[in-house]
Design a protein around this motif. Structure first.
Motif, PDB file in Angstrom:
ATOM      1  N   ALA A  53     -12.931  -1.167  -3.065  1.00 13.79           N
ATOM      2  CA  ALA A  53     -12.736  -2.418  -3.809  1.00 13.79           C
ATOM      3  C   ALA A  53     -11.570  -2.286  -4.783  1.00 13.79           C
ATOM      4  O   ALA A  53     -10.788  -3.231  -4.955  1.00 13.79           O
ATOM      5  CB  ALA A  53     -14.017  -2.802  -4.547  1.00 13.79           C
ATOM      6  N   THR A  54     -11.435  -1.132  -5.411  1.00 12.48           N
ATOM      7  CA  THR A  54     -10.322  -0.895  -6.331  1.00 12.48           C
ATOM      8  C   THR A  54      -8.988  -0.981  -5.600  1.00 12.48           C
ATOM      9  O   THR A  54      -8.050  -1.627  -6.076  1.00 12.48           O
ATOM     10  CB  THR A  54     -10.488   0.482  -7.015  1.00 12.48           C
ATOM     11  N   VAL A  55      -8.909  -0.371  -4.439  1.00 12.40           N
ATOM     12  CA  VAL A  55      -7.676  -0.399  -3.650  1.00 12.40           C
ATOM     13  C   VAL A  55      -7.370  -1.829  -3.202  1.00 12.40           C
ATOM     14  O   VAL A  55      -6.263  -2.329  -3.379  1.00 12.40           O
ATOM     15  CB  VAL A  55      -7.782   0.540  -2.435  1.00 12.40           C
ATOM     16  N   GLN A  56      -8.344  -2.494  -2.632  1.00 10.68           N
ATOM     17  CA  GLN A  56      -8.113  -3.827  -2.088  1.00 10.68           C
ATOM     18  C   GLN A  56      -8.015  -4.897  -3.171  1.00 10.68           C
ATOM     19  O   GLN A  56      -7.328  -5.902  -2.993  1.00 10.68           O
ATOM     20  CB  GLN A  56      -9.188  -4.178  -1.056  1.00 10.68           C
ATOM     21  N   GLY A  57      -8.681  -4.683  -4.301  1.00  9.05           N
ATOM     22  CA  GLY A  57      -8.647  -5.649  -5.388  1.00  9.05           C
ATOM     23  C   GLY A  57      -7.502  -5.450  -6.359  1.00  9.05           C
ATOM     24  O   GLY A  57      -7.231  -6.314  -7.197  1.00  9.05           O
ATOM     25  N   GLY A  58      -6.843  -4.284  -6.299  1.00 10.21           N
ATOM     26  CA  GLY A  58      -5.685  -4.038  -7.138  1.00 10.21           C
ATOM     27  C   GLY A  58      -5.987  -3.743  -8.590  1.00 10.21           C
ATOM     28  O   GLY A  58      -5.095  -3.785  -9.434  1.00 10.21           O
ATOM     29  N   GLN A  59      -7.239  -3.427  -8.897  1.00 10.88           N
ATOM     30  CA  GLN A  59      -7.628  -3.048 -10.252  1.00 10.88           C
ATOM     31  C   GLN A  59      -8.931  -2.268 -10.168  1.00 10.88           C
ATOM     32  O   GLN A  59      -9.634  -2.347  -9.159  1.00 10.88           O
ATOM     33  CB  GLN A  59      -7.793  -4.277 -11.144  1.00 10.88           C
ATOM     34  N   PRO A  60      -9.275  -1.500 -11.206  1.00 15.91           N
ATOM     35  CA  PRO A  60     -10.516  -0.711 -11.176  1.00 15.91           C
ATOM     36  C   PRO A  60     -11.744  -1.613 -11.049  1.00 15.91           C
ATOM     37  O   PRO A  60     -11.963  -2.502 -11.872  1.00 15.91           O
ATOM     38  CB  PRO A  60     -10.513   0.037 -12.508  1.00 15.91           C
TER      39      PRO A  60
END
Length: 110
Positions: free
Chosen positions: A97-104
């Motif tokens: 989710a962090t990778v795909q969402g662009g934030q932690p």
């Protein structure tokens, strides 16, 4: 594990993922959309990428589909672990989710 035990644990995991999406939308500007249909949750990010979590009752597994690939989790008596890497479901979901969402973005079982 019996079928009812699997369903109880798997449903608890899906409910935790749904709560996690709601919490992240309240606490961050992630603006993720989650839709549940039966035993499947589709998490869609603003960039239109998706994570798909679905139950596999005949195998007593939970599957996660991400840009990086597919993961299969079995309950080890304590947590859901990937059958190949041994990584825990919520740790991997958070990373993806962090990778795909662009934030932690952190998900947790509880």
């Amino acid at each position: 594990m019996t079928d009812p035990e699997y369903l109880d644990r798997a449903e608890a995991a899906l409910a935790a993922i749904e709560r996690g999406c709601d919490r992240l939308n309240d606490a961050t500007d992630a603006d993720i959309d989650n839709q549940r249909v039966g035993g499947m949750i589709t998490i869609t990010f603003p960039n239109k990428s998706q994570l798909i979590v679905n139950l596999q009752p005949p195998l007593h597994e939970i599957w996660l589909a991400a840009r990086s690939g597919g993961y299969h989790y079995r309950h080890d008596g304590n947590v859901w672990v990937d059958t190949k890497t041994g990584e825990e479901l919520f740790a991997n979901l958070s990373r993806e989710a962090t990778v795909q969402g662009g934030q932690p973005l952190q998900f947790a079982a509880g």
